[in-house]
Motif scaffolding. Sequence first.
Motif, PDB file in Angstrom:
ATOM      1  N   PRO A 152       0.808  -1.230   0.000  1.00 31.88           N
ATOM      2  CA  PRO A 152       0.000   0.000   0.000  1.00 31.88           C
ATOM      3  C   PRO A 152       0.835   1.271   0.000  1.00 31.88           C
ATOM      4  CG  PRO A 152      -0.964  -1.621   1.480  1.00 31.88           C
ATOM      5  CD  PRO A 152       0.344  -2.192   1.037  1.00 31.88           C
ATOM      6  N   ASP A 153       1.944   1.295   0.786  1.00 27.96           N
ATOM      7  CA  ASP A 153       2.762   2.504   0.812  1.00 27.96           C
ATOM      8  C   ASP A 153       3.472   2.726  -0.523  1.00 27.96           C
ATOM      9  OD1 ASP A 153       4.251   0.177   1.348  1.00 27.96           O
ATOM     10  OD2 ASP A 153       5.872   1.338   2.244  1.00 27.96           O
ATOM     11  N   GLU A 154       3.820   1.631  -1.223  1.00 29.62           N
ATOM     12  CA  GLU A 154       4.433   1.763  -2.543  1.00 29.62           C
ATOM     13  C   GLU A 154       3.435   2.301  -3.562  1.00 29.62           C
ATOM     14  OE1 GLU A 154       7.759  -1.795  -2.491  1.00 29.62           O
ATOM     15  OE2 GLU A 154       5.656  -2.320  -2.820  1.00 29.62           O
ATOM     16  N   ILE A 155       2.190   1.840  -3.476  1.00 29.33           N
ATOM     17  CA  ILE A 155       1.142   2.335  -4.375  1.00 29.33           C
ATOM     18  C   ILE A 155       0.892   3.820  -4.133  1.00 29.33           C
ATOM     19  CG2 ILE A 155      -1.312   2.154  -4.962  1.00 29.33           C
ATOM     20  CD1 ILE A 155      -1.123  -0.830  -4.310  1.00 29.33           C
ATOM     21  N   ALA A 156       0.860   4.212  -2.833  1.00 24.08           N
ATOM     22  CA  ALA A 156       0.641   5.616  -2.497  1.00 24.08           C
ATOM     23  C   ALA A 156       1.770   6.494  -3.022  1.00 24.08           C
ATOM     24  CB  ALA A 156       0.502   5.761  -0.984  1.00 24.08           C
ATOM     25  N   GLU A 157       3.010   6.036  -2.892  1.00 26.29           N
ATOM     26  CA  GLU A 157       4.155   6.803  -3.391  1.00 26.29           C
ATOM     27  C   GLU A 157       4.110   6.910  -4.903  1.00 26.29           C
ATOM     28  OE1 GLU A 157       7.784   8.916  -3.539  1.00 26.29           O
ATOM     29  OE2 GLU A 157       6.225   8.632  -2.024  1.00 26.29           O
ATOM     30  N   HIS A 158       3.688   5.827  -5.567  1.00 28.23           N
ATOM     31  CA  HIS A 158       3.546   5.840  -7.020  1.00 28.23           C
ATOM     32  C   HIS A 158       2.524   6.895  -7.453  1.00 28.23           C
ATOM     33  CE1 HIS A 158       3.345   4.342 -11.107  1.00 28.23           C
ATOM     34  NE2 HIS A 158       2.038   4.204 -10.996  1.00 28.23           N
ATOM     35  N   GLU A 159       1.388   6.949  -6.769  1.00 31.04           N
ATOM     36  CA  GLU A 159       0.358   7.939  -7.091  1.00 31.04           C
ATOM     37  C   GLU A 159       0.877   9.354  -6.864  1.00 31.04           C
ATOM     38  OE1 GLU A 159      -2.525   7.536  -8.470  1.00 31.04           O
ATOM     39  OE2 GLU A 159      -2.367   5.358  -8.587  1.00 31.04           O
ATOM     40  N   ARG A 160       1.655   9.543  -5.781  1.00 29.68           N
ATOM     41  CA  ARG A 160       2.204  10.871  -5.495  1.00 29.68           C
ATOM     42  C   ARG A 160       3.136  11.344  -6.615  1.00 29.68           C
ATOM     43  NH1 ARG A 160       6.447  13.491  -3.952  1.00 29.68           N
ATOM     44  NH2 ARG A 160       7.749  11.608  -3.989  1.00 29.68           N
ATOM     45  N   GLN A 211       1.206  12.417  -9.639  1.00 30.83           N
ATOM     46  CA  GLN A 211       0.600  13.741  -9.465  1.00 30.83           C
ATOM     47  C   GLN A 211       1.618  14.841  -9.684  1.00 30.83           C
ATOM     48  OE1 GLN A 211      -2.528  14.439  -9.173  1.00 30.83           O
ATOM     49  NE2 GLN A 211      -3.318  12.355  -8.828  1.00 30.83           N
TER      50      GLN A 211
END
Length: 237
Positions: free
Chosen positions: A206-214, A217
Amino acid sequence: MRQIVLDTETTGLDPRSGHRIIEVACIEMENRRLTGRHLHKYTNPEREIDAGAQAVHGISLEFLADKPKFADIVDEFLEFINGAELIIHNAPFDIGFLNAELRRLDRVPVETVCNGVIDTLRMAKDLHPGKRNSLDALCERYEIDNSSRTLHGALLDTELLADVFLAMTRGQNSLMIEPDSAPRPQLGADGVVRQRKPLIVRRAAPDEIAEHERVLQVIDKESKGACIWLPKTEVAA
């Protein structure tokens, strides 16, 4: 897309010194899947084998005494690779030996028969600069079981190289190719097709997915909304 993974074993290191091919192996892939078709031949080199070379592959002149000469298998070999893209580890070595054998028979070079050559050693050096990129090192890096490789053997090495190549190019799958739903067939050293172990799939945390989305953006902001990896909201007409 037809590809042939190819390997040879030889009497020595330099075809210009008269060294010859004593084993050639080819396995066929179509659309990145092994078909089960293969060509594997031992050949009588009509000369001595260097002690250093024999220590690597374990093939003796006595074993090759009753084997066909390269001239006897050349037509079958050329027909098998005809029109295919060749995948070879340290391609200049194998191509050099193959072309030397073909010149002796007044045949055209390999490059005029096949549809290009991929050198997986060159590819590995580009992907992993400064690291060991032997076949054994790549098997370890990509978690491919090479425990049965106690000596170099052309047929076993082509099977391992096929796994290595597919692992190195996994992101290059065509969008037209459906994901594998079952393990691919594996060609053993005895030429028998056996089932492969399922590939290991590591999913993003989940933290890797969140960083990818960041990061996406940030890219979208810097490119003024031109980031192609973000879904776009359609504007109503």
